[in-house]
Design a protein around this motif. Structure first.
Motif, PDB file in Angstrom:
ATOM      1  N   LYS A   1     -26.431   8.638 -33.842  1.00 12.26           N
ATOM      2  CA  LYS A   1     -26.418  10.049 -33.812  1.00 12.26           C
ATOM      3  C   LYS A   1     -27.875  10.533 -33.800  1.00 12.26           C
ATOM      4  O   LYS A   1     -28.702   9.848 -34.431  1.00 12.26           O
ATOM      5  CB  LYS A   1     -25.787  10.513 -35.090  1.00 12.26           C
ATOM      6  CG  LYS A   1     -25.884  12.090 -35.321  1.00 12.26           C
ATOM      7  CD  LYS A   1     -24.891  12.263 -36.475  1.00 12.26           C
ATOM      8  CE  LYS A   1     -24.646  14.047 -36.550  1.00 12.26           C
ATOM      9  NZ  LYS A   1     -23.988  14.477 -37.796  1.00 12.26           N
ATOM     10  N   ILE A   2     -28.027  11.723 -33.145  1.00  8.16           N
ATOM     11  CA  ILE A   2     -29.302  12.344 -32.956  1.00  8.16           C
ATOM     12  C   ILE A   2     -29.238  13.628 -33.302  1.00  8.16           C
ATOM     13  O   ILE A   2     -28.270  14.480 -33.079  1.00  8.16           O
ATOM     14  CB  ILE A   2     -29.748  12.119 -31.289  1.00  8.16           C
ATOM     15  CG1 ILE A   2     -29.927  10.611 -30.929  1.00  8.16           C
ATOM     16  CG2 ILE A   2     -31.055  12.970 -31.263  1.00  8.16           C
ATOM     17  CD1 ILE A   2     -30.065  10.507 -29.463  1.00  8.16           C
ATOM     18  N   LEU A   3     -30.174  14.155 -34.201  1.00  7.43           N
ATOM     19  CA  LEU A   3     -30.074  15.173 -34.939  1.00  7.43           C
ATOM     20  C   LEU A   3     -31.377  16.307 -34.260  1.00  7.43           C
ATOM     21  O   LEU A   3     -32.373  15.618 -33.987  1.00  7.43           O
ATOM     22  CB  LEU A   3     -30.077  15.351 -36.293  1.00  7.43           C
ATOM     23  CG  LEU A   3     -29.145  14.533 -36.890  1.00  7.43           C
ATOM     24  CD1 LEU A   3     -29.488  14.187 -38.558  1.00  7.43           C
ATOM     25  CD2 LEU A   3     -27.854  15.312 -37.044  1.00  7.43           C
ATOM     26  N   ILE A   4     -31.205  17.595 -34.367  1.00  8.17           N
ATOM     27  CA  ILE A   4     -32.441  18.408 -33.721  1.00  8.17           C
ATOM     28  C   ILE A   4     -32.238  19.375 -34.738  1.00  8.17           C
ATOM     29  O   ILE A   4     -31.066  20.398 -34.941  1.00  8.17           O
ATOM     30  CB  ILE A   4     -32.332  18.850 -32.300  1.00  8.17           C
ATOM     31  CG1 ILE A   4     -32.442  17.541 -31.312  1.00  8.17           C
ATOM     32  CG2 ILE A   4     -33.176  19.891 -31.862  1.00  8.17           C
ATOM     33  CD1 ILE A   4     -32.455  18.084 -29.958  1.00  8.17           C
ATOM     34  N   GLN A   5     -33.386  19.720 -35.499  1.00  7.98           N
ATOM     35  CA  GLN A   5     -33.393  21.050 -36.462  1.00  7.98           C
ATOM     36  C   GLN A   5     -34.161  22.210 -35.729  1.00  7.98           C
ATOM     37  O   GLN A   5     -35.447  22.047 -35.354  1.00  7.98           O
ATOM     38  CB  GLN A   5     -34.059  20.490 -37.619  1.00  7.98           C
ATOM     39  CG  GLN A   5     -33.198  19.799 -38.353  1.00  7.98           C
ATOM     40  CD  GLN A   5     -33.468  19.449 -39.708  1.00  7.98           C
ATOM     41  OE1 GLN A   5     -34.851  19.448 -39.881  1.00  7.98           O
ATOM     42  NE2 GLN A   5     -32.900  18.658 -40.541  1.00  7.98           N
ATOM     43  N   VAL A   6     -33.733  23.068 -35.507  1.00  6.66           N
ATOM     44  CA  VAL A   6     -34.507  24.491 -34.841  1.00  6.66           C
ATOM     45  C   VAL A   6     -34.674  25.629 -35.855  1.00  6.66           C
ATOM     46  O   VAL A   6     -33.482  25.877 -36.514  1.00  6.66           O
ATOM     47  CB  VAL A   6     -33.582  24.797 -33.506  1.00  6.66           C
ATOM     48  CG1 VAL A   6     -34.372  25.981 -32.730  1.00  6.66           C
ATOM     49  CG2 VAL A   6     -33.701  23.673 -32.571  1.00  6.66           C
ATOM     50  N   GLU A   7     -35.556  26.291 -36.090  1.00  7.75           N
ATOM     51  CA  GLU A   7     -35.685  27.392 -36.667  1.00  7.75           C
ATOM     52  C   GLU A   7     -34.651  28.396 -36.005  1.00  7.75           C
ATOM     53  O   GLU A   7     -34.636  28.674 -34.704  1.00  7.75           O
ATOM     54  CB  GLU A   7     -36.886  28.116 -36.703  1.00  7.75           C
ATOM     55  CG  GLU A   7     -37.165  29.066 -37.804  1.00  7.75           C
ATOM     56  CD  GLU A   7     -38.623  29.427 -38.078  1.00  7.75           C
ATOM     57  OE1 GLU A   7     -39.045  30.729 -37.951  1.00  7.75           O
ATOM     58  OE2 GLU A   7     -39.584  28.466 -38.052  1.00  7.75           O
ATOM     59  N   ALA A   8     -33.744  29.318 -36.852  1.00  8.72           N
ATOM     60  CA  ALA A   8     -32.792  29.940 -36.601  1.00  8.72           C
ATOM     61  C   ALA A   8     -33.127  31.094 -35.462  1.00  8.72           C
ATOM     62  O   ALA A   8     -32.409  31.374 -34.525  1.00  8.72           O
ATOM     63  CB  ALA A   8     -32.044  30.603 -37.422  1.00  8.72           C
ATOM     64  N   GLY A   9     -34.320  31.657 -35.442  1.00  8.70           N
ATOM     65  CA  GLY A   9     -34.655  32.663 -34.490  1.00  8.70           C
ATOM     66  C   GLY A   9     -35.237  32.000 -33.205  1.00  8.70           C
ATOM     67  O   GLY A   9     -35.643  32.735 -32.206  1.00  8.70           O
ATOM     68  N   ASN A  10     -35.463  30.647 -32.952  1.00 17.63           N
ATOM     69  CA  ASN A  10     -36.071  30.123 -31.763  1.00 17.63           C
ATOM     70  C   ASN A  10     -34.851  29.965 -30.752  1.00 17.63           C
ATOM     71  O   ASN A  10     -34.380  28.881 -30.640  1.00 17.63           O
ATOM     72  CB  ASN A  10     -36.739  28.935 -32.165  1.00 17.63           C
ATOM     73  CG  ASN A  10     -37.762  28.594 -31.190  1.00 17.63           C
ATOM     74  OD1 ASN A  10     -37.429  28.987 -29.820  1.00 17.63           O
ATOM     75  ND2 ASN A  10     -38.447  27.578 -31.602  1.00 17.63           N
ATOM     76  N   THR A  11     -34.555  31.040 -30.135  1.00 17.05           N
ATOM     77  CA  THR A  11     -33.369  30.917 -29.055  1.00 17.05           C
ATOM     78  C   THR A  11     -33.849  30.021 -27.818  1.00 17.05           C
ATOM     79  O   THR A  11     -32.925  29.158 -27.434  1.00 17.05           O
ATOM     80  CB  THR A  11     -32.764  32.242 -28.551  1.00 17.05           C
ATOM     81  OG1 THR A  11     -34.142  32.862 -28.223  1.00 17.05           O
ATOM     82  CG2 THR A  11     -32.315  32.953 -29.607  1.00 17.05           C
ATOM     83  N   LYS A  12     -34.862  29.936 -27.438  1.00 13.08           N
ATOM     84  CA  LYS A  12     -35.292  28.962 -26.341  1.00 13.08           C
ATOM     85  C   LYS A  12     -35.141  27.605 -26.718  1.00 13.08           C
ATOM     86  O   LYS A  12     -34.629  26.917 -25.861  1.00 13.08           O
ATOM     87  CB  LYS A  12     -36.879  29.410 -25.975  1.00 13.08           C
ATOM     88  CG  LYS A  12     -37.246  30.496 -24.991  1.00 13.08           C
ATOM     89  CD  LYS A  12     -38.659  30.677 -24.730  1.00 13.08           C
ATOM     90  CE  LYS A  12     -39.080  32.107 -24.170  1.00 13.08           C
ATOM     91  NZ  LYS A  12     -40.367  31.499 -23.632  1.00 13.08           N
ATOM     92  N   SER A  13     -35.524  27.395 -28.001  1.00 12.87           N
ATOM     93  CA  SER A  13     -35.605  25.843 -28.302  1.00 12.87           C
ATOM     94  C   SER A  13     -34.052  25.457 -28.656  1.00 12.87           C
ATOM     95  O   SER A  13     -33.808  24.309 -28.413  1.00 12.87           O
ATOM     96  CB  SER A  13     -36.489  25.704 -29.644  1.00 12.87           C
ATOM     97  OG  SER A  13     -36.532  24.495 -29.999  1.00 12.87           O
ATOM     98  N   SER A  14     -33.310  26.520 -29.188  1.00 14.79           N
ATOM     99  CA  SER A  14     -31.891  26.038 -29.331  1.00 14.79           C
ATOM    100  C   SER A  14     -31.080  26.035 -28.088  1.00 14.79           C
ATOM    101  O   SER A  14     -29.955  25.148 -28.122  1.00 14.79           O
ATOM    102  CB  SER A  14     -31.433  27.344 -30.311  1.00 14.79           C
ATOM    103  OG  SER A  14     -31.824  27.525 -31.539  1.00 14.79           O
ATOM    104  N   ALA A  15     -31.228  26.586 -27.145  1.00 19.15           N
ATOM    105  CA  ALA A  15     -31.007  26.425 -26.016  1.00 19.15           C
ATOM    106  C   ALA A  15     -30.815  24.920 -25.139  1.00 19.15           C
ATOM    107  O   ALA A  15     -29.955  24.548 -24.564  1.00 19.15           O
ATOM    108  CB  ALA A  15     -31.341  27.305 -24.838  1.00 19.15           C
TER     109      ALA A  15
END
Length: 186
Positions: free
Chosen positions: A132-146
């Motif tokens: 498994k690979i996990l990524i944590q992104v700050e909720a408001g960072n839409t570019k990074s979440s995409a």
């Protein structure tokens, strides 16, 4: 210079390189140029105060890589370092790791990070035998979440007030991707 992977996007050659101290100046210049934007999402930015501090960080990371705690790559576009991508929190017994990444604003929007992450995922699943690979992104960072969304990651959780940065608490979203081919999934 050790080239881990290379690919082309448009007319640009993208190289994923093992971090070396001679990259410190270029990486520091990117951080300096993008400091205000990076500061919004990356708590380490204010600790990067000089080329020397970047070189010390690279030396530290090299030691962490030898110890198997981190696997970090410098992202270079047309031979110029412009960002980094890594596995950290590598857990050998549970077969998972977290991903972190950042990229110069000058080369965002070209698909560089998505393609870099795809190569890191392939390495993690096929060579590191991660489940498994996990990524944590700050909720408001839409570019990074995409980016993880494009690659099939599933939003698994949202953590309220999880990160304290720039004088305020922030939420973050965790995305996960399971290696279906490894035969260990439930």
């Amino acid at each position: 210079m050790f080239v881990f992977k290379q690919f082309n996007i448009d007319r640009h050659q993208v190289s994923l390189l093992l971090p070396e101290e001679n990259q410190a100046q270029a990486l520091f210049e990117v951080v300096e140029a993008d400091r205000n934007e990076l500061r919004k999402w990356m708590p380490w930015v204010d600790d990067t105060k000089s080329e020397r501090s970047e070189a010390k960080f690279i030396k530290y990371i090299q030691g962490q890589m030898v110890a198997g705690k981190v696997f970090m790559l410098t992202i270079a576009v047309d031979n110029m370092p412009v960002g980094m991508i890594d596995f950290h929190q590598i857990n050998q017994s549970d077969h998972h790791a977290e991903v972190g990444y950042w990229l110069s604003q000058q080369v965002q929007g070209l698909g560089i990070m998505t393609r870099s992450l795809k190569r890191l995922i392939d390495y993690g699943f096929n060579e590191m035998k991660l489940h498994k690979i996990l990524i944590q992104v700050e909720a408001g960072n839409t570019k990074s979440s995409a980016i993880p969304e494009r690659l099939g990651f599933i939003k698994e959780a949202e953590f309220k007030d999880q990160i304290y940065a720039n004088g305020q608490y922030r939420d973050f979203v965790e995305f996960g991707l399971i290696n279906k081919a490894d035969g260990r999934h439930s």
